[in-house]
Design a protein around this motif. Sequence first.
Motif, PDB file in Angstrom:
ATOM      1  N   ALA A  12      35.308  39.971  40.531  1.00  0.00           N
ATOM      2  CA  ALA A  12      36.188  38.401  41.554  1.00  0.00           C
ATOM      3  C   ALA A  12      37.235  37.287  40.781  1.00  0.00           C
ATOM      4  O   ALA A  12      38.446  37.289  40.543  1.00  0.00           O
ATOM      5  CB  ALA A  12      35.752  37.835  41.864  1.00  0.00           C
ATOM      6  N   ALA A  13      36.985  36.983  39.487  1.00  0.00           N
ATOM      7  CA  ALA A  13      37.250  36.195  38.347  1.00  0.00           C
ATOM      8  C   ALA A  13      38.473  36.451  38.043  1.00  0.00           C
ATOM      9  O   ALA A  13      39.291  35.374  38.040  1.00  0.00           O
ATOM     10  CB  ALA A  13      36.670  35.079  37.411  1.00  0.00           C
ATOM     11  N   ILE A  14      38.300  37.443  37.441  1.00  0.00           N
ATOM     12  CA  ILE A  14      39.481  38.539  37.111  1.00  0.00           C
ATOM     13  C   ILE A  14      40.904  38.832  37.313  1.00  0.00           C
ATOM     14  O   ILE A  14      41.784  38.582  37.353  1.00  0.00           O
ATOM     15  CB  ILE A  14      39.097  39.565  35.925  1.00  0.00           C
ATOM     16  CG1 ILE A  14      37.524  39.377  34.952  1.00  0.00           C
ATOM     17  CG2 ILE A  14      39.827  40.412  35.323  1.00  0.00           C
ATOM     18  CD1 ILE A  14      37.340  40.165  34.449  1.00  0.00           C
ATOM     19  N   VAL A  15      40.032  39.513  38.420  1.00  0.00           N
ATOM     20  CA  VAL A  15      41.477  39.954  40.300  1.00  0.00           C
ATOM     21  C   VAL A  15      41.760  38.532  39.997  1.00  0.00           C
ATOM     22  O   VAL A  15      43.139  38.479  40.185  1.00  0.00           O
ATOM     23  CB  VAL A  15      40.280  40.363  40.812  1.00  0.00           C
ATOM     24  CG1 VAL A  15      41.473  40.225  42.091  1.00  0.00           C
ATOM     25  CG2 VAL A  15      40.374  41.699  40.693  1.00  0.00           C
ATOM     26  N   ASP A  16      40.977  37.721  40.154  1.00  0.00           N
ATOM     27  CA  ASP A  16      41.835  36.473  40.875  1.00  0.00           C
ATOM     28  C   ASP A  16      43.157  34.804  39.774  1.00  0.00           C
ATOM     29  O   ASP A  16      43.564  35.250  40.302  1.00  0.00           O
ATOM     30  CB  ASP A  16      40.620  35.435  41.143  1.00  0.00           C
ATOM     31  CG  ASP A  16      41.336  34.012  41.450  1.00  0.00           C
ATOM     32  OD1 ASP A  16      42.141  34.084  42.699  1.00  0.00           O
ATOM     33  OD2 ASP A  16      41.240  32.644  40.847  1.00  0.00           O
ATOM     34  N   ARG A  17      42.662  35.777  38.687  1.00  0.00           N
ATOM     35  CA  ARG A  17      43.415  34.917  37.051  1.00  0.00           C
ATOM     36  C   ARG A  17      44.852  35.949  36.767  1.00  0.00           C
ATOM     37  O   ARG A  17      45.479  35.318  36.593  1.00  0.00           O
ATOM     38  CB  ARG A  17      42.816  35.160  36.319  1.00  0.00           C
ATOM     39  CG  ARG A  17      43.315  34.516  34.377  1.00  0.00           C
ATOM     40  CD  ARG A  17      43.850  33.157  35.159  1.00  0.00           C
ATOM     41  NE  ARG A  17      42.499  32.955  35.494  1.00  0.00           N
ATOM     42  CZ  ARG A  17      43.015  31.063  35.669  1.00  0.00           C
ATOM     43  NH1 ARG A  17      44.280  30.680  35.453  1.00  0.00           N
ATOM     44  NH2 ARG A  17      42.218  30.090  35.413  1.00  0.00           N
ATOM     45  N   LEU A  18      44.659  37.462  37.217  1.00  0.00           N
ATOM     46  CA  LEU A  18      45.691  38.510  37.267  1.00  0.00           C
ATOM     47  C   LEU A  18      46.433  38.058  38.399  1.00  0.00           C
ATOM     48  O   LEU A  18      48.215  38.440  37.967  1.00  0.00           O
ATOM     49  CB  LEU A  18      45.274  40.157  37.378  1.00  0.00           C
ATOM     50  CG  LEU A  18      44.126  40.580  36.460  1.00  0.00           C
ATOM     51  CD1 LEU A  18      43.601  41.725  36.027  1.00  0.00           C
ATOM     52  CD2 LEU A  18      45.335  40.574  35.182  1.00  0.00           C
ATOM     53  N   THR A  19      46.319  38.100  39.240  1.00  0.00           N
ATOM     54  CA  THR A  19      46.951  37.546  40.708  1.00  0.00           C
ATOM     55  C   THR A  19      47.410  36.629  41.300  1.00  0.00           C
ATOM     56  O   THR A  19      48.595  36.138  41.073  1.00  0.00           O
ATOM     57  CB  THR A  19      46.065  38.696  42.074  1.00  0.00           C
ATOM     58  OG1 THR A  19      44.872  37.398  42.594  1.00  0.00           O
ATOM     59  CG2 THR A  19      46.305  40.093  41.569  1.00  0.00           C
TER      60      THR A  19
END
Length: 58
Positions: A12-19
């Motif tokens: 979730a943190a990776i997706v949040d950072r990417l988007t």
Amino acid sequence: MASTSRLFGLCAAIVDRLTFGGNIVETGTGWYWLAHARAARSVPCAAGAAKTSPSQSR
């Protein structure tokens, strides 16, 4: 169980950072893999209908 929740939190943190700050573009096209999986699931498997072992066919 704790490692699974940590993994989901990391994802979730990776997706949040990417988007973050990005624009999501809707192309209006279908999802190829979803359509392919649904089509494959609806077609009956002909190979599975007549499974015999070599000893049974003699």
